[in-house]
Design a protein around this motif. Structure first.
Motif, PDB file in Angstrom:
ATOM      1  N   HIS A  97      49.896  21.672  36.149  1.00 30.98           N
ATOM      2  CA  HIS A  97      48.631  22.281  36.585  1.00 30.98           C
ATOM      3  C   HIS A  97      48.909  23.504  37.435  1.00 30.98           C
ATOM      4  O   HIS A  97      50.050  23.737  37.872  1.00 30.98           O
ATOM      5  CB  HIS A  97      47.798  21.278  37.393  1.00 30.98           C
ATOM      6  CG  HIS A  97      48.469  20.805  38.651  1.00 30.98           C
ATOM      7  ND1 HIS A  97      48.227  21.354  39.883  1.00 30.98           N
ATOM      8  CD2 HIS A  97      49.392  19.827  38.861  1.00 30.98           C
ATOM      9  CE1 HIS A  97      48.954  20.740  40.807  1.00 30.98           C
ATOM     10  NE2 HIS A  97      49.684  19.818  40.205  1.00 30.98           N
ATOM     11  N   ILE A  98      47.871  24.297  37.669  1.00 27.46           N
ATOM     12  CA  ILE A  98      47.920  25.351  38.677  1.00 27.46           C
ATOM     13  C   ILE A  98      47.758  24.675  40.031  1.00 27.46           C
ATOM     14  O   ILE A  98      46.792  23.956  40.257  1.00 27.46           O
ATOM     15  CB  ILE A  98      46.784  26.374  38.462  1.00 27.46           C
ATOM     16  CG1 ILE A  98      46.981  27.122  37.144  1.00 27.46           C
ATOM     17  CG2 ILE A  98      46.706  27.362  39.616  1.00 27.46           C
ATOM     18  CD1 ILE A  98      45.792  27.951  36.750  1.00 27.46           C
ATOM     19  N   SER A  99      48.691  24.892  40.922  1.00 26.27           N
ATOM     20  CA  SER A  99      48.630  24.179  42.202  1.00 26.27           C
ATOM     21  C   SER A  99      48.041  25.023  43.323  1.00 26.27           C
ATOM     22  O   SER A  99      47.405  24.481  44.239  1.00 26.27           O
ATOM     23  CB  SER A  99      50.026  23.706  42.608  1.00 26.27           C
ATOM     24  OG  SER A  99      50.876  24.809  42.863  1.00 26.27           O
ATOM     25  N   ALA A 100      48.252  26.336  43.303  1.00 25.83           N
ATOM     26  CA  ALA A 100      47.743  27.185  44.386  1.00 25.83           C
ATOM     27  C   ALA A 100      47.689  28.629  43.924  1.00 25.83           C
ATOM     28  O   ALA A 100      48.473  29.049  43.059  1.00 25.83           O
ATOM     29  CB  ALA A 100      48.627  27.066  45.626  1.00 25.83           C
ATOM     30  N   VAL A 101      46.776  29.389  44.501  1.00 27.67           N
ATOM     31  CA  VAL A 101      46.604  30.791  44.143  1.00 27.67           C
ATOM     32  C   VAL A 101      46.450  31.611  45.426  1.00 27.67           C
ATOM     33  O   VAL A 101      45.714  31.215  46.342  1.00 27.67           O
ATOM     34  CB  VAL A 101      45.355  31.002  43.258  1.00 27.67           C
ATOM     35  CG1 VAL A 101      45.140  32.488  42.972  1.00 27.67           C
ATOM     36  CG2 VAL A 101      45.502  30.219  41.956  1.00 27.67           C
ATOM     37  N   GLU A 102      47.141  32.741  45.478  1.00 27.58           N
ATOM     38  CA  GLU A 102      46.986  33.650  46.611  1.00 27.58           C
ATOM     39  C   GLU A 102      45.856  34.634  46.337  1.00 27.58           C
ATOM     40  O   GLU A 102      45.862  35.318  45.312  1.00 27.58           O
ATOM     41  CB  GLU A 102      48.287  34.412  46.881  1.00 27.58           C
ATOM     42  CG  GLU A 102      48.198  35.315  48.104  1.00 27.58           C
ATOM     43  CD  GLU A 102      49.491  36.066  48.391  1.00 27.58           C
ATOM     44  OE1 GLU A 102      49.688  36.480  49.549  1.00 27.58           O
ATOM     45  OE2 GLU A 102      50.308  36.228  47.450  1.00 27.58           O
ATOM     46  N   ILE A 103      44.909  34.685  47.241  1.00 27.85           N
ATOM     47  CA  ILE A 103      43.780  35.606  47.147  1.00 27.85           C
ATOM     48  C   ILE A 103      43.925  36.689  48.210  1.00 27.85           C
ATOM     49  O   ILE A 103      44.102  36.379  49.395  1.00 27.85           O
ATOM     50  CB  ILE A 103      42.435  34.860  47.343  1.00 27.85           C
ATOM     51  CG1 ILE A 103      42.248  33.806  46.261  1.00 27.85           C
ATOM     52  CG2 ILE A 103      41.270  35.845  47.345  1.00 27.85           C
ATOM     53  CD1 ILE A 103      42.102  34.363  44.868  1.00 27.85           C
ATOM     54  N   LEU A 104      43.853  37.943  47.804  1.00 29.77           N
ATOM     55  CA  LEU A 104      43.955  39.071  48.723  1.00 29.77           C
ATOM     56  C   LEU A 104      42.562  39.547  49.111  1.00 29.77           C
ATOM     57  O   LEU A 104      41.678  39.649  48.259  1.00 29.77           O
ATOM     58  CB  LEU A 104      44.725  40.216  48.069  1.00 29.77           C
ATOM     59  CG  LEU A 104      46.074  39.856  47.430  1.00 29.77           C
ATOM     60  CD1 LEU A 104      46.700  41.091  46.793  1.00 29.77           C
ATOM     61  CD2 LEU A 104      47.022  39.252  48.457  1.00 29.77           C
ATOM     62  N   THR A 105      42.372  39.848  50.386  1.00 31.28           N
ATOM     63  CA  THR A 105      41.051  40.273  50.843  1.00 31.28           C
ATOM     64  C   THR A 105      41.155  41.334  51.932  1.00 31.28           C
ATOM     65  O   THR A 105      41.976  41.201  52.853  1.00 31.28           O
ATOM     66  CB  THR A 105      40.227  39.088  51.365  1.00 31.28           C
ATOM     67  OG1 THR A 105      38.982  39.572  51.899  1.00 31.28           O
ATOM     68  CG2 THR A 105      40.968  38.322  52.456  1.00 31.28           C
ATOM     69  N   PRO A 106      40.330  42.366  51.857  1.00 37.06           N
ATOM     70  CA  PRO A 106      40.278  43.371  52.928  1.00 37.06           C
ATOM     71  C   PRO A 106      39.338  42.959  54.062  1.00 37.06           C
ATOM     72  O   PRO A 106      39.235  43.662  55.065  1.00 37.06           O
ATOM     73  CB  PRO A 106      39.772  44.617  52.203  1.00 37.06           C
ATOM     74  CG  PRO A 106      38.895  44.068  51.125  1.00 37.06           C
ATOM     75  CD  PRO A 106      39.527  42.769  50.693  1.00 37.06           C
ATOM     76  N   THR A 107      38.635  41.836  53.900  1.00 31.64           N
ATOM     77  CA  THR A 107      37.700  41.344  54.918  1.00 31.64           C
ATOM     78  C   THR A 107      38.094  39.905  55.256  1.00 31.64           C
ATOM     79  O   THR A 107      37.380  38.962  54.929  1.00 31.64           O
ATOM     80  CB  THR A 107      36.250  41.404  54.403  1.00 31.64           C
ATOM     81  OG1 THR A 107      36.143  40.610  53.202  1.00 31.64           O
ATOM     82  CG2 THR A 107      35.831  42.827  54.095  1.00 31.64           C
ATOM     83  N   PHE A 108      39.226  39.756  55.930  1.00 32.53           N
ATOM     84  CA  PHE A 108      39.837  38.439  56.102  1.00 32.53           C
ATOM     85  C   PHE A 108      38.911  37.440  56.798  1.00 32.53           C
ATOM     86  O   PHE A 108      38.731  36.310  56.320  1.00 32.53           O
ATOM     87  CB  PHE A 108      41.142  38.565  56.883  1.00 32.53           C
ATOM     88  CG  PHE A 108      41.848  37.254  57.087  1.00 32.53           C
ATOM     89  CD1 PHE A 108      42.621  36.700  56.074  1.00 32.53           C
ATOM     90  CD2 PHE A 108      41.710  36.555  58.280  1.00 32.53           C
ATOM     91  CE1 PHE A 108      43.260  35.481  56.246  1.00 32.53           C
ATOM     92  CE2 PHE A 108      42.346  35.334  58.466  1.00 32.53           C
ATOM     93  CZ  PHE A 108      43.132  34.810  57.447  1.00 32.53           C
TER      94      PHE A 108
END
Length: 333
Positions: free
Chosen positions: A11-22
């Motif tokens: 399975h997909i276990s984790a995904v990194e999401i990038l954000t300019p508005t943390f």
């Protein structure tokens, strides 16, 4: 016919999401989705859905732009990991082994043909709830939050690709995942392809990026328990001022009941109820859709929202204007 290697990915276990508005994005995932923050390292927060057995579901990282970082995949065994690493290395897309991270053992880093980043591993650390997060039922990893959208677990990820054919062939021939559905273009090639690892109807999707750019992101989906949860989520986001892009409705492809919103950082997030539809046939044939069939709209006839084909992250130049024009019926070449 299904082969042993078709079952190498769990399975997909984790995904990194990038954000300019943390801070705003953190509130979205932590408070609105009821995800628990389990670690904070540098400019990244690690958050988990309540029914995941592993330590975290997303790594939210403060960035100058939005988009997706590394996607983590768990193999089904050490032997499966060895097979997949050997296949990846043969393509020249491998980057080598990396040291363990939060809750995850050593992993092998690689790219797909479109430049999206991945890590594949087997060794993991099971989540152990503390007193605050301890569940009433011992067969559950953590406490049922019962608030907000109450996201249960990661469901799937959809990447944009400059070349859907090459990206799809990589998952078919190298990663050995099984294709479930596809949209074939009249001129040849594919507009989108869906792949599964196990009995769920899909885990990874690639859609054509109209900009021609590489490495962009369409959406990340979280699973809910029921359709009713998605309807409630729409009411909740309406009150919270979160932009609702599309739905609630039912997809024709793979029949997922869905809701799409844009989190504060501009990344598209889906809430999906797809668990009722499982693919039990190991040799399930691929379902092919033509352009004419897809033009009919979703399962009950609603047309696809125009921004579904224009909005992606990281943004291209004039992204917001392009999205506004799409909603107004103006198409950019």
């Amino acid at each position: 016919m299904a082969e042993l290697e078709n079952f190498d990915l769990a399975h997909i276990s984790a995904v990194e999401i990038l954000t300019p508005t943390f801070d705003q994005s953190l509130r979205f995932f932590n408070e609105m989705l009821a995800m628990r923050e389990v670690e904070r390292i540098g400019n990244s927060a690690y958050l988990r859905c309540w029914d995941e057995y592993e330590t975290y579901s997303i790594k939210l990282t403060a960035s100058e732009t939005n988009g997706v970082g590394r996607t983590m995949l768990r193999a089904t065994s050490p032997e499966a990991l060895e097979r997949r690493v050997a296949a990846i290395e043969a393509t020249g897309l491998g980057k080598g082994w990396r040291d363990p991270e939060v809750g995850i053992g050593a992993y092998y880093e690689f790219e797909d043909p479109d430049g999206h980043e991945f890590g594949i591993y087997y060794d993991t650390t099971l989540y152990v709830a503390d007193d605050q997060d301890r569940p009433a039922l011992k067969n559950q990893a953590s406490r049922f939050p019962g608030r907000g959208v109450n996201a249960r677990r990661l469901d799937h990820i959809n990447y944009l690709a400059a070349d859907v054919n090459a990206a799809g062939d990589f998952w078919d021939n190298v990663m050995k995942s099984r294709e479930t559905e596809q949209v074939e273009l009249d001129e040849g090639g594919y507009a989108a392809r869906w792949f599964r690892f196990a009995q769920k109807s899909y885990d990874v999707v690639y859609s054509d990026d109209w900009t021609g750019e590489r490495g962009r992101f369409h959406h990340l989906a979280f699973a809910t328990d029921t359709r009713e949860d998605i309807l409630k989520a729409a009411d909740y986001f309406l009150e919270e001022g979160v932009y609702i892009e599309y739905g609630p409705y039912k997809h024709a492809i793979n029949q997922t009941f869905f809701l799409y919103v844009w989190e504060p950082g501009g990344n598209r997030i889906e809430f999906a109820n797809a668990g009722a539809r499982l693919i039990l046939n190991p040799d399930q044939p691929v379902v092919n859709w033509s352009e004419a069939e897809r033009a009919k709209g979703q399962a009950w006839g609603m047309k696809t929202v125009p921004t579904f084909h224009t909005h992606g992250t990281p943004y291209v130049e004039n992204q917001e204007q392009i999205d506004r024009d799409a909603l107004a019926g103006i198409r950019h070449s």
